[in-house]
Design a protein around this motif. Structure first.
Motif, short mmCIF file in Angstrom:
data_model
loop_
_atom_site.label_atom_id
_atom_site.label_comp_id
_atom_site.label_asym_id
_atom_site.label_seq_id
_atom_site.Cartn_x
_atom_site.Cartn_y
_atom_site.Cartn_z
N GLN A 39 0.95 -1.33 0.09
CA GLN A 39 -0.14 -0.27 0.02
C GLN A 39 0.70 1.26 -0.11
N THR A 40 0.48 2.43 -0.89
CA THR A 40 1.26 3.26 -0.68
C THR A 40 0.20 4.55 -0.32
N PRO A 41 0.56 5.41 0.15
CA PRO A 41 -0.42 6.59 0.70
C PRO A 41 -1.38 6.92 -0.25
N THR A 89 8.38 2.24 -8.84
CA THR A 89 6.82 2.01 -8.55
C THR A 89 6.53 0.90 -7.61
N ASP A 90 7.58 0.24 -6.97
CA ASP A 90 7.29 -0.79 -6.04
C ASP A 90 7.52 -0.20 -4.56
N THR A 91 7.82 1.00 -4.58
CA THR A 91 7.94 1.64 -3.19
C THR A 91 6.37 1.69 -2.42
N ALA A 92 6.53 0.97 -1.31
CA ALA A 92 5.26 0.87 -0.69
C ALA A 92 5.45 0.25 0.76
N THR A 116 11.57 1.03 0.05
CA THR A 116 11.56 2.26 -0.78
C THR A 116 12.66 2.05 -1.82
N VAL A 117 12.31 2.31 -3.08
CA VAL A 117 13.20 1.94 -4.19
C VAL A 117 13.69 3.30 -4.80
N SER A 118 14.75 3.55 -4.68
CA SER A 118 15.07 5.28 -5.33
C SER A 118 15.66 4.99 -6.75
N SER A 119 15.25 5.93 -7.56
CA SER A 119 15.61 6.01 -8.90
C SER A 119 17.03 6.59 -9.19
#
Length: 119
Positions: A39-41, A89-92, A116-119
């Motif tokens: 889930q993301t905010p 986009t997998d950040t959640a 958290t996945v950073s670009s």
């Protein structure tokens, strides 16, 4: 009752890997299915992958098919989510969940672990 505790989240660069773990305790023999959600905010909780505790059959969301692998170790009462090729986009917040036999909805949830996945 069943208790679930996740671990393994963290910060990783795009293209990297992480492995999440979910330790299950309590009446584990009553569990039929286990799953990962995220889930993301501001968004609804999203299904990621599921596994049958007894048979080991697996299901994946299209967005993670081929990149994520769900598995379980019944001797250790632990479920895993191996994540590779991570994207921003997998950040959640990732949650593990379980449901008992003859139940249609996931009943027991962990507290969540941040990925958290950073670009």
């Amino acid at each position: 009752q069943v208790q679930l505790i996740e671990s393994g989240g963290g910060l990783v660069q795009a293209g990297g890997s992480l492995r999440l773990s979910c330790v299950v305790s309590g009446r584990t023999s009553s569990i039929d299915m286990m799953a990962w959600f995220r889930q993301t905010p501001g968004k609804e909780r999203e299904f990621v992958a599921a596994i049958s505790r007894t048979v080991g059959s697996t299901w994946y969301a299209d967005s993670v098919e081929g990149r994520f692998t769900i598995s379980r170790d019944n001797a250790e009462n632990t479920m895993y989510l191996q994540m590779t090729g991570l994207k921003p986009t997998d950040t959640a917040v990732y949650y593990c969940a379980s449901r008992r036999f003859s139940r249609n909805a996931y009943e027991f949830w962990g507290q969540g672990t941040q990925v958290t996945v950073s670009s």
